[in-house]
Design a protein around this motif. Structure first.
Motif, PDB file in Angstrom:
ATOM      1  N   ASP A   1      -2.164   5.820 -12.627  1.00 21.24           N
ATOM      2  CA  ASP A   1      -2.451   5.416 -10.858  1.00 21.24           C
ATOM      3  C   ASP A   1      -2.074   6.373  -9.538  1.00 21.24           C
ATOM      4  OD1 ASP A   1      -2.075   3.764  -8.556  1.00 21.24           O
ATOM      5  OD2 ASP A   1      -0.485   2.962  -9.380  1.00 21.24           O
TER       6      ASP A   1
ATOM      7  N   VAL B   1      -2.888   6.067  -6.313  1.00 21.38           N
ATOM      8  CA  VAL B   1      -2.385   5.798  -5.343  1.00 21.38           C
ATOM      9  C   VAL B   1      -1.066   5.639  -5.541  1.00 21.38           C
ATOM     10  CG1 VAL B   1      -2.721   4.670  -3.571  1.00 21.38           C
ATOM     11  CG2 VAL B   1      -4.893   4.856  -4.620  1.00 21.38           C
TER      12      VAL B   1
ATOM     13  N   VAL C   1       1.629   7.954  -4.241  1.00 21.80           N
ATOM     14  CA  VAL C   1       2.016   8.708  -3.001  1.00 21.80           C
ATOM     15  C   VAL C   1       3.161   8.857  -2.306  1.00 21.80           C
ATOM     16  CG1 VAL C   1       1.103   8.009  -0.008  1.00 21.80           C
ATOM     17  CG2 VAL C   1      -1.560   7.673  -2.270  1.00 21.80           C
TER      18      VAL C   1
ATOM     19  N   CYS D   1      -6.484  12.910  -8.372  1.00 22.48           N
ATOM     20  CA  CYS D   1      -4.660  12.892  -7.832  1.00 22.48           C
ATOM     21  C   CYS D   1      -4.615  14.119  -6.653  1.00 22.48           C
ATOM     22  CB  CYS D   1      -4.149  12.972  -9.573  1.00 22.48           C
ATOM     23  SG  CYS D   1      -3.137  11.500 -10.198  1.00 22.48           S
TER      24      CYS D   1
ATOM     25  N   VAL E   1      -5.853  12.462  -3.402  1.00 24.54           N
ATOM     26  CA  VAL E   1      -4.479  11.634  -3.112  1.00 24.54           C
ATOM     27  C   VAL E   1      -3.614  12.734  -2.571  1.00 24.54           C
ATOM     28  CG1 VAL E   1      -2.662   9.844  -3.799  1.00 24.54           C
ATOM     29  CG2 VAL E   1      -5.273   9.832  -4.426  1.00 24.54           C
TER      30      VAL E   1
ATOM     31  N   ILE F   1      -3.223   8.116   3.364  1.00 24.14           N
ATOM     32  CA  ILE F   1      -2.970   6.998   2.531  1.00 24.14           C
ATOM     33  C   ILE F   1      -2.054   6.350   2.617  1.00 24.14           C
ATOM     34  CG2 ILE F   1      -3.234   6.499   0.658  1.00 24.14           C
ATOM     35  CD1 ILE F   1      -4.825   8.575  -0.463  1.00 24.14           C
ATOM     36  N   GLU F   2      -0.957   6.626   2.910  1.00 23.14           N
ATOM     37  CA  GLU F   2       0.382   5.637   3.103  1.00 23.14           C
ATOM     38  C   GLU F   2       0.208   4.982   4.505  1.00 23.14           C
ATOM     39  OE1 GLU F   2       5.181   6.222   2.362  1.00 23.14           O
ATOM     40  OE2 GLU F   2       4.270   7.308   3.811  1.00 23.14           O
TER      41      GLU F   2
ATOM     42  N   LEU G   1      -2.498   2.154   3.883  1.00 25.15           N
ATOM     43  CA  LEU G   1      -2.283   0.802   3.213  1.00 25.15           C
ATOM     44  C   LEU G   1      -1.296   0.258   3.564  1.00 25.15           C
ATOM     45  CD1 LEU G   1      -2.749   2.522  -1.231  1.00 25.15           C
ATOM     46  CD2 LEU G   1      -4.619   1.097   0.876  1.00 25.15           C
TER      47      LEU G   1
ATOM     48  N   ASN H   1      -0.083  -0.968  -0.784  1.00 26.35           N
ATOM     49  CA  ASN H   1       0.371  -0.312  -2.306  1.00 26.35           C
ATOM     50  C   ASN H   1       1.085  -1.488  -3.079  1.00 26.35           C
ATOM     51  OD1 ASN H   1       0.321   2.359  -1.799  1.00 26.35           O
ATOM     52  ND2 ASN H   1       2.043   1.993  -0.248  1.00 26.35           N
TER      53      ASN H   1
END
Length: 208
Positions: A18, A20, A23, A160, A163, A170-171, A174, A179
């Motif tokens: 996982d 994502v 993060v 990873c 990411v 990304i945070e 999303l 998330n």
């Protein structure tokens, strides 16, 4: 057969590791770190996790044999373990537990967070190790399939790293809702894969 194995390996390891979902924990672990130090922690964590998963793929099946554990038995036990992880993902309990582990690790081992808890148990945790051994068992010593599995491990760890590299973006992209949705969807996929591992194990036992 080979294509089916590779697709199963990719889906299983991506869901279990996982990337994502790592993060928020990664950002919490490296909070107030300069960008260079944050990337160094991420890179070290990826290298350690890759070494652990690769070693597991290469000697995991042999280790089971030395311990007298049959592959069907491990498939059933591993499937149940993966299902429990999927259950935690579906109800948001995994991230809560990972966050607590991360906070404790930061307090106790600030300089070693790349190894613990980033590499172990967040990336190369019980679920990832179990999945790797199960997939290596399915390869049945076939060099092509085993080599493909190592390639999949490398690809997932590289994902990873990407990411971690773009964790902040990304945070923001999303958000909290994104998330949660991603985690729930991956949980459903992992639950289905876990049930399939149990079914395969039961079939193997009955066939003996």
């Amino acid at each position: 057969m080979a294509l089916e194995f590779f697709l199963s390996a990719i889906v299983t390891l991506v869901v279990v590791v996982d990337p994502v979902g790592l993060v928020p924990v990664f950002l919490a672990l490296t909070d107030r770190f300069p960008r260079s130090a944050r990337l160094q922690v991420g890179l070290r964590g990826c290298v350690i996790a890759f070494a652990i998963l690769t070693g597991t793929a290469l000697i995991g099946d042999w280790l089971l044999g030395e311990l007298g554990i049959s592959l069907p038995a491990f498939r059933i036990a591993g499937g149940l373990l993966l299902f429990s992880i999927a259950f935690e993902m579906l109800f948001g309990r995994r991230k809560e537990r990972d966050s607590k582990d991360a906070e404790q690790a930061v307090e106790e081992h600030v300089r070693n967070i790349a190894a613990f808890p980033l590499a172990i148990p967040l990336m190369a945790g019980p679920g990832a190790l179990t999945a790797t051994i199960l997939l290596a068992g399915r390869a049945h010593g076939d060099p092509l399939l085993l080599g493909g599995l190592l390639g999949v491990i490398a690809a997932v760890i590289f994902l990873c790293w990407l990411v971690f590299l773009f964790a902040v973006r990304i945070e923001r992209l999303l958000g909290i809702t994104g998330n949660v949705v991603v985690s729930r969807l991956l949980g459903v996929l992992l639950a289905a894969l876990a049930v399939q591992f149990v079914i395969d194990g039961v079939r193997a036992v009955w066939a003996v």
